[in-house]
Write an enzyme that holds these catalytic residues in place. Structure first.
Site, short mmCIF file in Angstrom:
data_model
loop_
_atom_site.label_atom_id
_atom_site.label_comp_id
_atom_site.label_asym_id
_atom_site.label_seq_id
_atom_site.Cartn_x
_atom_site.Cartn_y
_atom_site.Cartn_z
N GLU A 250 0.69 -1.16 0.00
CA GLU A 250 -0.04 -0.13 0.02
C GLU A 250 0.88 1.20 0.05
OE1 GLU A 250 -1.76 3.05 0.83
OE2 GLU A 250 -2.33 2.44 2.86
N CYS A 284 -1.94 8.82 2.82
CA CYS A 284 -1.75 8.55 1.54
C CYS A 284 -2.93 8.57 0.77
CB CYS A 284 -1.15 6.92 1.36
SG CYS A 284 -2.09 5.90 2.12
#
Length: 481
Positions: A250, A284
């Site tokens: 990720e 993010c």
């Protein structure tokens, strides 16, 4: 001042070399803890402990129901110790208290409860085959030893995202937290032992990048789950290719927010502001590129700048704080470098653009920063900044907005603001992102998968999809003839 050790097997130990490092409060720059600075020898010992535990009756013979109860107990212990751990997360990472207490801690507990239920639901199936007199069974098996490498922005939550499904499916684990924020992960490991999880099933090796590299390269590690920068993720893939270990990534994001001409501008301003500045933009999935219809751009910019200026910047311990510190001096300088590049490349700075001074001068605080007239080829429009920097980019029609939103190598999150029900359904499939939000903040729930495409990573965390990340499927043929 908190001093922590490595957890290897059933022992809390110093690093093999005796090395230690310090962690600090980003709101003051003061040292708050000392942790064991592990290395390759410690990784070797942790892998041995995890491998032994994986093969041991103490773990393999535990029923799915008992395994689920252990994970449920971890969730209970997180809630019982919520105030302490939330304060630790705010102290070490800088999260505003409303984030650590009301989001990070509840979500971590919720994740462990969610996967506690999966321990008894790892079902297989019988497949019809065309070979006469054969019974074909498929069932899930744990992969083995999982190396779980977590970032500094949400240390506790992301450790929970990785550890809970890894344990629910019967794997053993080695946690490697970011060296900037090790404290809550060590505390989580303590709770795992208190919950009755057998020795060696959960190990923790704190330290710098060398620990992560040693985990990825170790032939005894069967699975790597990493959350962090795209550059490091790419290096992990290159290293893991040697023995083809399973990898989940990720990585970065550059989320686009499309504000349609019919949007509720006041709602879009507040939603985008908090979606951009959540955890000081150190997420993010933070909203960073705002594509605003040109007819609404001036209104959006003026209201966005005014709202950004009104937000309380300060230490996370202050209940009024909305924007806390960045995690370190190095990261603050990196964010400031991006802001300077935006000015140099011709973007119009509307507000912010500098480090906070006065009573905040010793901490790593940066003023919420708004740019307008940002061009697609500018550095601030293309690179992940991971800080409180918002770029407004006017557009003329939706096809243009979608094309520009998708003109990035990242694909983690997108968001759309519209009051048109048809657009709310038609636009999301056109956005190249793992998750698309409509008229809301970037929400995360254990029941819904999280992950990206392109340079935002491989695989999915959370939801039932995470079970696939930590299991292999085994087929068994039985001759009935």
């Amino acid at each position: 001042m908190r001093t922590t050790q490595l957890l290897i097997g059933d022992q809390w130990v110093d690093a093999a070399t005796g090395a230690t490092s310090e962690t600090m409060n980003p709101a003051t720059g003061e040292v708050i803890g000392q942790f064991a600075d592990g290395g390759k020898a410690d990784v070797d010992a942790a892998v041995d402990a995890a491998s032994d535990a994986f093969e041991s009756d103490a773990w393999r013979s535990i029923s799915p129901d008992a395994r689920g109860k252990m994970l449920w107990r971890v969730a209970e212990l997180l809630e019982e110790n919520a105030e302490e751990i939330a304060a630790l997360e705010t102290l070490d990472q800088g999260q505003p208290a409303f984030v650590s207490r009301n989001i990070s801690l509840p979500l971590a507990a919720q994740v462990f409860r969610y996967y506690a239920g999966f321990a008894t639901k790892l079902e297989g199936k019988i497949s019809p085959v065309s070979i006469p007199h054969q019974l074909s069974l498929q069932h899930r098996e744990p992969i083995g030893v999982a190396g779980l490498i977590t970032p500094w922005n949400f240390p506790l939550d992301i450790a929970a995202w990785k550890l809970a499904p890894a344990l629910a499916t019967g794997n053993t684990a080695i946690l490697k937290p970011a060296e900037q924020t090790p404290l809550s992960t060590v505390r989580l490991a303590e709770l795992c032992r208190e919950a009755g999880i057998p020795a060696g099933v959960v190990n923790v090796v704190t330290g710098g990048p060398e620990v992560g590299k040693a985990l990825v390269a170790h032939p005894g590690v069967d699975k790597i789950s990493f959350t962090g920068s795209t550059a490091v993720g790419q290096e992990i893939v290159r290293t893991a290719a040697v023995d083809l270990k399973r990898v989940g990534l990720e990585l970065g994001g550059k989320a686009a927010s499309i504000i349609c001409d019919d949007a509720d501008i006041d709602a879009a301003v507040m939603g985008n502001l908090h979606g951009a500045l959540f955890n000081t933009g150190q997420a993010c999935g933070a909203f960073t590129r705002f594509f605003v219809h040109r007819s609404r751009a001036d209104e959006f910019v003026s209201k966005l700048a005014a709202a950004a200026n009104a937000l309380k910047v300060g230490p996370g311990q202050d209940p009024a704080t909305v924007v806390g510190p960045l995690v370190s001096e190095d990261h603050l300088n990196r964010v400031d470098g991006f802001v300077k590049s935006g000015i140099e490349q011709g973007a119009q700075l509307v507000t912010g653009g500098s480090r906070a001074g006065g009573a905040l001068k010793n901490g790593f605080f940066y003023k919420p920063t708004v740019f307008t007239e940002v061009k697609d080829d500018m550095t601030i429009a293309r690179e992940e900044i991971f800080g409180p920097v918002l770029s407004v980019m006017p557009y003329d029609d939706l096809d243009e907005a979608v094309a520009r939103a998708n003109s990035t190598s990242y694909g983690l999150v997108g968001v759309i603001w519209t009051q048109d029900l048809q657009l709310a359904h038609k636009l999301p499939p056109r956005i190249k992102a793992g998750t698309v939000f409509v008229n809301q903040l970037p929400l995360i729930d254990p029941g819904s998968p999280w992950g990206g495409i392109g340079l935002s990573g491989w695989g999915r965390e959370l939801g039932s999809y995470s079970i696939d990340e930590y299991t292999e499927t085994r087929s068994v043929f039985i001759n009935l003839g």
